[in-house]
Design a protein around this motif. Structure first.
Motif, PDB file in Angstrom:
ATOM      1  N   LEU A 142       0.818  -1.213   0.000  1.00 21.05           N
ATOM      2  CA  LEU A 142       0.000   0.000   0.000  1.00 21.05           C
ATOM      3  C   LEU A 142       0.850   1.260   0.000  1.00 21.05           C
ATOM      4  O   LEU A 142       0.449   2.285  -0.559  1.00 21.05           O
ATOM      5  N   VAL A 143       2.019   1.212   0.607  1.00 23.07           N
ATOM      6  CA  VAL A 143       2.807   2.436   0.788  1.00 23.07           C
ATOM      7  C   VAL A 143       4.074   2.461  -0.055  1.00 23.07           C
ATOM      8  O   VAL A 143       4.706   3.506  -0.194  1.00 23.07           O
ATOM      9  N   GLU A 144       4.438   1.313  -0.646  1.00 20.00           N
ATOM     10  CA  GLU A 144       5.713   1.238  -1.360  1.00 20.00           C
ATOM     11  C   GLU A 144       5.468   1.363  -2.861  1.00 20.00           C
ATOM     12  O   GLU A 144       4.662   0.642  -3.434  1.00 20.00           O
ATOM     13  N   VAL A 145       6.195   2.298  -3.477  1.00 18.22           N
ATOM     14  CA  VAL A 145       6.150   2.507  -4.921  1.00 18.22           C
ATOM     15  C   VAL A 145       7.577   2.469  -5.436  1.00 18.22           C
ATOM     16  O   VAL A 145       8.473   3.087  -4.846  1.00 18.22           O
ATOM     17  N   ARG A 146       7.770   1.736  -6.536  1.00 21.65           N
ATOM     18  CA  ARG A 146       9.118   1.607  -7.085  1.00 21.65           C
ATOM     19  C   ARG A 146       9.672   2.983  -7.467  1.00 21.65           C
ATOM     20  O   ARG A 146       8.998   3.776  -8.112  1.00 21.65           O
ATOM     21  N   GLY A 147      10.912   3.228  -7.063  1.00 25.28           N
ATOM     22  CA  GLY A 147      11.552   4.494  -7.370  1.00 25.28           C
ATOM     23  C   GLY A 147      11.258   5.597  -6.391  1.00 25.28           C
ATOM     24  O   GLY A 147      11.715   6.733  -6.580  1.00 25.28           O
ATOM     25  N   ILE A 207      10.101   4.819   0.754  1.00 23.51           N
ATOM     26  CA  ILE A 207       8.913   4.310   1.436  1.00 23.51           C
ATOM     27  C   ILE A 207       8.405   5.291   2.484  1.00 23.51           C
ATOM     28  O   ILE A 207       7.238   5.266   2.877  1.00 23.51           O
ATOM     29  N   GLY A 208       9.295   6.213   2.945  1.00 22.07           N
ATOM     30  CA  GLY A 208       8.849   7.216   3.908  1.00 22.07           C
ATOM     31  C   GLY A 208       7.761   8.118   3.369  1.00 22.07           C
ATOM     32  O   GLY A 208       6.901   8.586   4.129  1.00 22.07           O
ATOM     33  N   VAL A 209       7.772   8.340   2.033  1.00 23.78           N
ATOM     34  CA  VAL A 209       6.718   9.164   1.435  1.00 23.78           C
ATOM     35  C   VAL A 209       5.373   8.457   1.556  1.00 23.78           C
ATOM     36  O   VAL A 209       4.354   9.069   1.903  1.00 23.78           O
ATOM     37  N   GLY A 210       5.356   7.149   1.283  1.00 19.30           N
ATOM     38  CA  GLY A 210       4.119   6.392   1.407  1.00 19.30           C
ATOM     39  C   GLY A 210       3.635   6.307   2.840  1.00 19.30           C
ATOM     40  O   GLY A 210       2.423   6.399   3.106  1.00 19.30           O
ATOM     41  N   LEU A 211       4.548   6.138   3.788  1.00 17.62           N
ATOM     42  CA  LEU A 211       4.143   6.089   5.197  1.00 17.62           C
ATOM     43  C   LEU A 211       3.566   7.429   5.652  1.00 17.62           C
ATOM     44  O   LEU A 211       2.601   7.464   6.428  1.00 17.62           O
ATOM     45  N   ALA A 212       4.157   8.526   5.180  1.00 16.57           N
ATOM     46  CA  ALA A 212       3.622   9.843   5.537  1.00 16.57           C
ATOM     47  C   ALA A 212       2.217  10.039   4.968  1.00 16.57           C
ATOM     48  O   ALA A 212       1.315  10.564   5.643  1.00 16.57           O
ATOM     49  N   THR A 213       2.020   9.588   3.714  1.00 15.51           N
ATOM     50  CA  THR A 213       0.687   9.688   3.110  1.00 15.51           C
ATOM     51  C   THR A 213      -0.311   8.816   3.851  1.00 15.51           C
ATOM     52  O   THR A 213      -1.470   9.196   4.055  1.00 15.51           O
ATOM     53  N   LEU A 214       0.128   7.622   4.273  1.00  7.77           N
ATOM     54  CA  LEU A 214      -0.743   6.729   5.034  1.00  7.77           C
ATOM     55  C   LEU A 214      -1.156   7.372   6.356  1.00  7.77           C
ATOM     56  O   LEU A 214      -2.337   7.352   6.738  1.00  7.77           O
ATOM     57  N   THR A 215      -0.201   7.950   7.053  1.00 12.36           N
ATOM     58  CA  THR A 215      -0.497   8.577   8.344  1.00 12.36           C
ATOM     59  C   THR A 215      -1.455   9.748   8.185  1.00 12.36           C
ATOM     60  O   THR A 215      -2.395   9.922   8.975  1.00 12.36           O
ATOM     61  N   GLU A 216      -1.240  10.537   7.141  1.00 17.23           N
ATOM     62  CA  GLU A 216      -2.098  11.698   6.909  1.00 17.23           C
ATOM     63  C   GLU A 216      -3.511  11.289   6.524  1.00 17.23           C
ATOM     64  O   GLU A 216      -4.501  11.828   7.039  1.00 17.23           O
ATOM     65  N   SER A 217      -3.633  10.324   5.603  1.00 13.95           N
ATOM     66  CA  SER A 217      -4.959   9.909   5.142  1.00 13.95           C
ATOM     67  C   SER A 217      -5.734   9.187   6.239  1.00 13.95           C
ATOM     68  O   SER A 217      -6.964   9.232   6.278  1.00 13.95           O
ATOM     69  N   ALA A 218      -5.027   8.502   7.159  1.00 13.37           N
ATOM     70  CA  ALA A 218      -5.712   7.788   8.230  1.00 13.37           C
ATOM     71  C   ALA A 218      -6.384   8.743   9.199  1.00 13.37           C
ATOM     72  O   ALA A 218      -7.347   8.369   9.883  1.00 13.37           O
ATOM     73  N   ALA A 219      -5.877   9.978   9.277  1.00  8.75           N
ATOM     74  CA  ALA A 219      -6.441  10.945  10.218  1.00  8.75           C
ATOM     75  C   ALA A 219      -7.698  11.611   9.701  1.00  8.75           C
ATOM     76  O   ALA A 219      -8.397  12.281  10.471  1.00  8.75           O
ATOM     77  N   HIS A 220      -8.044  11.448   8.423  1.00  3.59           N
ATOM     78  CA  HIS A 220      -9.225  12.100   7.881  1.00  3.59           C
ATOM     79  C   HIS A 220     -10.488  11.509   8.494  1.00  3.59           C
ATOM     80  O   HIS A 220     -10.633  10.280   8.586  1.00  3.59           O
ATOM     81  N   PRO A 221     -11.415  12.331   8.902  1.00  4.36           N
ATOM     82  CA  PRO A 221     -12.677  11.806   9.471  1.00  4.36           C
ATOM     83  C   PRO A 221     -13.488  11.088   8.402  1.00  4.36           C
ATOM     84  O   PRO A 221     -13.426  11.420   7.215  1.00  4.36           O
ATOM     85  N   THR A 269     -11.039   5.729   1.808  1.00  2.00           N
ATOM     86  CA  THR A 269     -10.299   6.986   1.723  1.00  2.00           C
ATOM     87  C   THR A 269      -8.794   6.731   1.692  1.00  2.00           C
ATOM     88  O   THR A 269      -8.052   7.339   0.906  1.00  2.00           O
ATOM     89  N   ILE A 270      -8.337   5.816   2.504  1.00  2.00           N
ATOM     90  CA  ILE A 270      -6.908   5.482   2.533  1.00  2.00           C
ATOM     91  C   ILE A 270      -6.477   4.832   1.228  1.00  2.00           C
ATOM     92  O   ILE A 270      -5.428   5.162   0.669  1.00  2.00           O
ATOM     93  N   ILE A 271      -7.290   3.915   0.721  1.00  2.00           N
ATOM     94  CA  ILE A 271      -6.942   3.239  -0.535  1.00  2.00           C
ATOM     95  C   ILE A 271      -6.845   4.251  -1.669  1.00  2.00           C
ATOM     96  O   ILE A 271      -5.905   4.221  -2.480  1.00  2.00           O
ATOM     97  N   ARG A 272      -7.806   5.161  -1.748  1.00  2.00           N
ATOM     98  CA  ARG A 272      -7.766   6.163  -2.818  1.00  2.00           C
ATOM     99  C   ARG A 272      -6.552   7.069  -2.694  1.00  2.00           C
ATOM    100  O   ARG A 272      -5.921   7.420  -3.692  1.00  2.00           O
ATOM    101  N   ALA A 273      -6.222   7.439  -1.486  1.00  2.18           N
ATOM    102  CA  ALA A 273      -5.110   8.367  -1.284  1.00  2.18           C
ATOM    103  C   ALA A 273      -3.778   7.762  -1.709  1.00  2.18           C
ATOM    104  O   ALA A 273      -2.912   8.466  -2.245  1.00  2.18           O
ATOM    105  N   LEU A 274      -3.600   6.467  -1.501  1.00  6.97           N
ATOM    106  CA  LEU A 274      -2.306   5.849  -1.813  1.00  6.97           C
ATOM    107  C   LEU A 274      -2.299   5.109  -3.140  1.00  6.97           C
ATOM    108  O   LEU A 274      -1.253   4.967  -3.757  1.00  6.97           O
ATOM    109  N   ASN A 275      -3.462   4.665  -3.599  1.00  6.10           N
ATOM    110  CA  ASN A 275      -3.487   3.874  -4.835  1.00  6.10           C
ATOM    111  C   ASN A 275      -3.426   4.744  -6.076  1.00  6.10           C
ATOM    112  O   ASN A 275      -3.131   4.258  -7.165  1.00  6.10           O
TER     113      ASN A 275
END
Length: 827
Positions: A643-648, A651-665, A675-681
């Protein structure tokens, strides 16, 4: 061919080396087995008259032919060299030139023949290949004068040919095809001169021709030109001119050469063959654009209408449509056939009501459809008679199909692959259109063979996709959305490029004390091997979690298991135990990405700082657990790295996006996951599987928990029943009093009679269900017994098993716990 005058450089003719060739194949007995159209034109014998006759009676393939022979075709024969080649199979070719004289088509003619002969070896009957050409065709052709006899024109042209070429000689010879530029292109034209040979036979013969030497024309001691075979089909303008000359000659009462008028039929036949080949090539390019079975069926149907037929109905076995396997052997009268497509040129809706798509039906033995699907061969019906139409129409209840099929031409072709009949196509032509003929039958069979392979590929892909989905669904648990003290939502996304089966998984396990184990794991790799390992590890986690092992000990045991399974078994795993009564979270990590915790108080989200640990299967690495306090309403998010790892990308960018999207109400847990799937996919580049588990940690309020400590005394059994009844009255659950008293009484009695313990702890928890737990200090687990009518003991757990929704036992650090669940009454 090269032309020139002595002392001057040769010039290249516009048709250099491209001449019509007569092709004759001779078997081991010296009999003609193949006689081409070019051979008929050159030597004057029809194919029916030539095939099966001794080659020595027909071909001048050795030496010159005496001019005093009385009849055309009386030749010297093969000569000693080539006759020997048929018996002893010599490995060298021969070539020569001969002049034929005799009576041909009612007049005298002289034909100058160039020939090449190749001895053949192999499993087939062919033993000699002869190529021959008319030397007069090599000369420039200006056409006869008006009114000139074509026979005289041909004789004069033959005598004039060598004088016009002005070369030292014209002789056939051999050279390796690699001696010439564009050798591959020249070799590719050789099979065209063997039109009636099978693909295997022609390929074998061409390979031997190229090995022995490419046919060439020698014009001097230094100049050689490769002979490129030509179909010999006249151009349209030349054909028209020949017909005009023939008409003028006939008007003046002069004889007309046969080849002046009969080329038209051969040209039309060739054009028809080429048209059918072009049609097959076009259809092959239009079908099979995807592996979707439904789309492939539509492509096949639309490819034949209206160019080849006016109506095309496609039937497939029901198992093919469903993506399932089917019994071996040919179909029978009980086989159900599913109508998957009907394409036609009639007015809209005319066929839809009578033969709707989606209908399934069997076909009896007397129908041409049954004959086609059992024999695997096309069935041609030039015209459907009234009798046949009535027989076919009897299969369609309450619908009269006769007006749609009677008096039409029908061709039924099987759709098969790997000798298995997958279905068949019914092709119909309108009455005003020419009926299907043998060439159409061959074309339809070839079309069906190509379509069958495409459909079989789509079927196998659909079947494998179904197997993969079934396997993945069986591997992934169907988690209950509500567990004691928490709500759970999950998502699984297969890898976009690496198949539908992977090694990612999630799970939840109910534990004693109203606790819940939450698991997310990721087996390294993809495909069936990873899925199989995932299934083994998931089962092991469930088994060890039911033993109520601490998180770090569970990962330790899982690591030992992975090493026993094989050195290549590696996986990451995150294991958490949630205690809703104590509001605590116990976590241990084995090389997995950290979870995200979203605080309910302020909506803040954070990556939990856990000891990373090594992946499962590395061995020799300790695991540590962390205990942390949580509040009711907090959300725990666990996922795999897909979910968070993209080639090139780091992985810290994906983890930051995951943390941010998880906080959305979000309105619900499912909405939060989406919401999380859309934000990272949407970032693109994802190729790995994704497993996502979100748990809302609701907790269990203290007023919903009742706890008592009892002494190991038979008198405590009655006291326990009284306390249970009173507590249920306080919770307004009087309807459960009788059942709960009986269950608790049996559990406490069992401890008093059999356990070696100094205390008994009784606890009841209200959270969606009523949980009753009895804990003691003896680690011996009770089991169900088969109590007979006269037995005094052994019925307690049977009573509990019969009354409770669920029950179980587990060891604890200090002893064991026996628990059961009772469903709350509906309000």
């Amino acid at each position: 061919m090269e032309q020139g005058t002595p002392g001057e450089p040769p010039t290249q003719s516009a048709a250099s080396g491209r001449i019509p060739l007569a092709v004759v194949v001779v078997d081991g007995a010296g009999l003609v087995s193949h006689w081409s159209v070019g051979a008929r034109r050159l030597f004057g014998y029809e194919k029916e008259d030539a095939v099966g006759r001794p080659v020595g009676d027909l071909l001048p393939v050795h030496g010159a032919i005496p001019e005093d022979r009385e009849s055309y075709g009386a030749f010297d024969g093969l000569g000693p060299d080539l006759e020997t080649s048929l018996d002893r199979r010599i490995s060298y070719p021969a070539a020569g030139r001969a002049r034929l004289t005799g009576s041909r088509s009612g007049g005298d003619c002289r034909v100058d023949v160039l020939w090449w002969a190749y001895p053949l070896v192999g499993p087939g009957p062919e033993r000699l290949l002869v190529l021959a050409a008319d030397a007069a065709r090599l000369a420039a052709y200006d056409g006869p004068e008006s009114g000139q006899d074509p026979r005289t024109e041909r004789n004069e042209r033959t005598e004039r040919s060598e004088r016009e070429l002005r070369v030292e000689r014209i002789a056939p010879g051999f050279a390796l095809h690699t001696d010439f530029p564009g050798a591959d292109e020249l070799a590719a034209r050789l099979p065209e001169i063997l039109p009636s040979m099978s693909v295997g036979e022609s390929a074998r013969i061409v390979a031997q021709v190229l090995e022995l030497g490419y046919p060439v024309l020698e014009f001097s001691h230094h100049d050689r030109v490769p002979v490129t075979p030509d179909w010999g089909v006249a151009r349209r303008a030349e054909r028209k001119e020949r017909r005009q000359r023939a008409a003028q000659a006939a008007a003046r009462g002069l004889p007309v050469a046969p080849d002046a008028v009969d080329d038209e039929g051969e040209d039309l036949e060739y054009a028809a063959v080429r048209e059918h080949l072009e049609f097959l090539n076009e259809v092959s390019g239009r079908i099979g654009s995807s592996l979707d079975l439904s789309r492939t069926i539509v492509e096949v149907s639309r490819a034949v209408v209206p160019r080849f037929t006016d109506v095309a109905g496609t039937y497939l076995r029901e198992q093919v449509v469903a993506g399932e396997g089917f019994p071996e052997g040919p179909p029978d009268e009980t086989t159900m056939w599913h109508r998957v497509a009907v394409e036609h040129t009639d007015e809209p809706g005319r066929w839809d009501d009578v033969v709707p798509v989606g209908e399934s039906m069997p076909f009896p033995a007397h129908t041409p459809f049954f004959q086609c699907m059992t024999s695997g061969d096309p069935v041609l019906v030039p015209r459907i008679t009234e009798e046949m139409g009535n027989a076919i129409a009897s299969q369609f209840e309450k619908r009269d199909i006769r007006p749609l099929i009677n008096h039409r031409s029908m061709l039924v072709v099987p759709l098969k692959a790997r000798n298995v009949v997958l279905g068949f196509m019914i092709l119909l032509r309108h009455r005003e259109r020419p009926v299907f003929n043998d060439m159409d039958r061959v074309t339809g069979a070839e079309l069906a063979a190509r379509a069958g392979l495409v459909l079989d590929n789509a079927r196998m892909y659909t079947y494998q996709e179904s197997v993969a989905d079934t396997l993945q669904d069986s591997m992934l648990p169907h988690i209950q959305p509500r567990m004691p003290g928490c709500d759970i939502a999950t998502r699984y996304l297969p890898g976009t490029l690496l198949g539908r089966v992977g090694g990612d998984w999630f799970d939840s396990v109910k534990l004693p004390g109203s606790r819940t184990a939450l698991v997310v794991g990721d087996v390294m790799g993809h495909g069936l091997n990873s899925a199989a390992m995932m299934g083994q590890l998931r089962t092991a986690v469930q088994t060890m979690a039911a033993l109520d092992l601490p998180p770090e000990q569970l990962l330790r045991n899982l690591d030992d298991l992975a090493q026993r399974l094989g050195e290549h078994y590696l996986a990451t795993c995150l294991y958490a135990v949630y205690d809703p009564i104590a509001s605590e979270l116990h976590l241990a990590n084995a090389g997995h990405i950290p979870p995200v915790l979203v605080r309910a108080a302020d909506g803040r989200s954070e990556l939990l700082d856990l000891p990373t640990g090594a992946p499962i299967g590395v061995g020799g690495v300790p695991f540590e657990s962390v205990t942390m306090r949580v509040a009711p309403g907090d959300r725990l998010l666990m996922c795999t790295d897909g979910l968070v790892e993209v080639r090139g990308e780091d992985i810290g960018v994906g983890l930051a996006t995951l943390t941010e999207s998880a906080a959305h109400p979000a309105a619900s847990m499912d909405d939060a996951c989406d919401t999380i799937i859309r934000a990272l996919n949407t970032r693109g580049g994802r190729k790995d599987d994704v497993a996502l588990l979100m748990a809302r940690l609701n907790g269990i309020p203290a007023e919903n928990v009742a706890h008592w400590r009892l002494a190991v005394d038979p008198a405590e059994v009655g006291r326990a029943r009284d306390m249970v009844r009173a507590q249920l009255r306080g919770w307004s659950l009087e309807g459960l009093s009788d059942t709960a008293e009986l269950v608790v009484g049996e559990l406490v009695t069992n401890v008093v009679r059999h356990a070696r313990s100094s205390r008994i702890d009784l606890r009841m928890v209200r959270s969606g269900v009523l949980v009753c737990e009895v804990e003691d200090e003896d680690q011996t687990l009770p089991t169900l017994l088969s109590a007979g009518p006269a037995d005094e003991f052994g019925r307690g757990l049977r009573v509990v098993s019969g009354l409770a929704k669920e029950w179980g036992t587990s060891r604890t650090r200090a002893g064991k716990t026996v628990w059961c669940e009772l469903a709350l009454p509906r309000r």
